[in-house]
Write an enzyme that holds these catalytic residues in place. Structure first.
Site, PDB file in Angstrom:
ATOM      1  N   ASP A  74     -10.024  40.322 -22.348  1.00 14.53           N
ATOM      2  CA  ASP A  74     -11.093  41.478 -21.370  1.00 14.53           C
ATOM      3  C   ASP A  74     -12.354  40.856 -21.062  1.00 14.53           C
ATOM      4  OD1 ASP A  74     -11.461  44.006 -21.163  1.00 14.53           O
ATOM      5  OD2 ASP A  74     -13.399  43.681 -23.480  1.00 14.53           O
ATOM      6  N   ILE A  75     -11.853  40.185 -19.596  1.00 11.45           N
ATOM      7  CA  ILE A  75     -12.478  39.354 -18.582  1.00 11.45           C
ATOM      8  C   ILE A  75     -13.334  40.311 -17.367  1.00 11.45           C
ATOM      9  CG2 ILE A  75     -12.677  37.810 -16.373  1.00 11.45           C
ATOM     10  CD1 ILE A  75     -13.130  36.554 -18.832  1.00 11.45           C
TER      11      ILE A  75
END
Length: 275
Positions: free
Chosen positions: A171-172
Site C-alpha cells: 500500500d505504497i
C-alpha cells in the site's frame, strides 16, 4: 479523555499520551511517548492490519518505522510526522521529488532478504499477490465498461509470469511515507504481501489527489521516474498499474464508493499499452 481500549497498553508499556486518538477503517492510533521517544500506539481492528505488523517487524526499521513492542492487536512503533508526508510535496508542485523519494523508500524495503533465501525470521503470513487479486481475476462481469476486463487480463498475465519475488508493502502511496527526522523518509501501514516487486510502485499512480494523478503529463513523468529508479520495463509497469487500478476500482464498486479515479488511471495505463 483517552479511549479506554488503549489503557491496558499504556500501563503495560508505561506510555504517556501526547495527543488525540486517530481512527481509520482498520485501526485506532494514539500518539504517545515511550522512554522519552515519540511513538505511536496502534490498535488493529482488522486482521489485515495485524498482518502488516509482521512485515514491519521483518524490516527492522530498514525503510519503515521501527517496532518497539507488539502484543496481540497492539503495536508500539516509531512515530513520524503525519503533516510531513510525501503528499505535501506533490500538492506543493514537487511531485517529481515526491516520486523519487517514494522510489527510494521502496528500494530500501526491497533490499531486505527475499522469499526463499532460507534465512531465519522470514516474514510470516504474507499474502500472495494471486490471493490479493482474486476478486478481480475471478470476477464474472458486471456493469464495468471495458476497462475492468482489460485489468483482469493484465492481472492474469502478470500472475502467470511472476518476476523478482519480494516481500511487499502492498500500500505504497504518498500518505504512507512520512518524514522521520534524522531517520529520513520511511513507510508505515504495510499490508504484508509477497510477489513481484513492481507491484509496490503501482499505487503511487492513483495518489495523492485526482487532480495530480489524472494529469496525463504527470502520469507520463511518473512512469519515466519509476521505471528508471526501479529498473522496471515500462510495459510491465503499465500492466501492473492497469491491474492494480482495476482491482482498486472493483473494491470501490463493491463497497459503494466512487471508483472514477481508479477507473481513469486504469484507462491511462491501458492507453499506454496501446489498448
Amino acid at each position: 479523555m483517552t479511549d479506554g481500549r488503549f489503557s491496558p497498553y499504556l500501563r503495560r508499556w508505561e506510555l504517556h499520551a501526547e495527543g488525540d486518538a486517530l481512527y481509520t477503517s482498520g485501526a485506532a492510533l494514539l500518539p504517545v511517548s515511550w522512554r522519552g521517544l515519540p511513538a505511536m500506539l496502534k490498535l488493529a481492528t482488522q486482521a489485515e492490519e495485524q498482518q502488516g505488523y509482521a512485515m514491519l517487524r521483518w524490516w527492522r526499521g530498514r525503510g519503515a518505522a521501527r517496532v518497539y513492542a507488539h502484543c496481540g492487536p497492539a503495536l508500539l512503533m516509531e512515530r513520524g510526522q503525519p503533516e510531513r508526508s510525501l503528499a505535501v510535496f506533490s500538492l506543493a508542485g514537487a511531485d517529481d521529488e515526491a516520486c523519487r523519494r517514494a522510489c527510494g523508500v521502496v528500494a530500501r524495503l526491497h533490499a531486505a532478504p527475499r522469499p526463499g533465501e532460507g534465512l531465519p525470521g522470514q516474514a510470516p503470513g504474507a499474502t500472495p499477490l494471486a490471493a490479493w487479486f482474486a476478486a478481480l481475476v475471478h470476477r464474472a462481469g458486471g456493469a464495468e465498461g471495458d476497462v475492468l476486463p482489460a485489468a483482469r487480463r493484465a492481472a492474469q498475465q502478470l500472475l502467470a509470469t511472476p518476476q523478482e519475488p519480494h516481500y511487499l508493502h502492498g500500500d505504497i502511496h504518498h500518505h504512507n511515507i512520512l518524514d522521520f527526522g534524522a531517520r529520513g523518509w520511511l513507510a508505515i501501514d504495510p499490508k504484508g504481501l509477497v510477489g513481484e516487486r513492481a507491484f509496490d510502485y503501482a499505487n503511487l499512480f492513483c495518489n495523492p489527489t485526482p487532480r495530480i494523478c489524472l494529469d496525463p503529463g504527470r502520469f507520463q513523468a511518473r512512469l519515466g521516474l519509476v521505471c528508471t529508479a526501479g529498473a522496471i520495463a515500462p510495459q510491465r509497469m503499465l500492466q501492473w498499474i492497469l491491474a492494480w487500478a482495476g482491482l482498486s476500482a472493483l473494491w470501490h464498486i463493491e463497497d459503494g464508493g466512487d471508483p472514477d479515479t481508479a477507473l481513469a488511471v486504469a484507462r491511462m495505463a491501458r492507453a499506454g499499452l496501446g489498448g
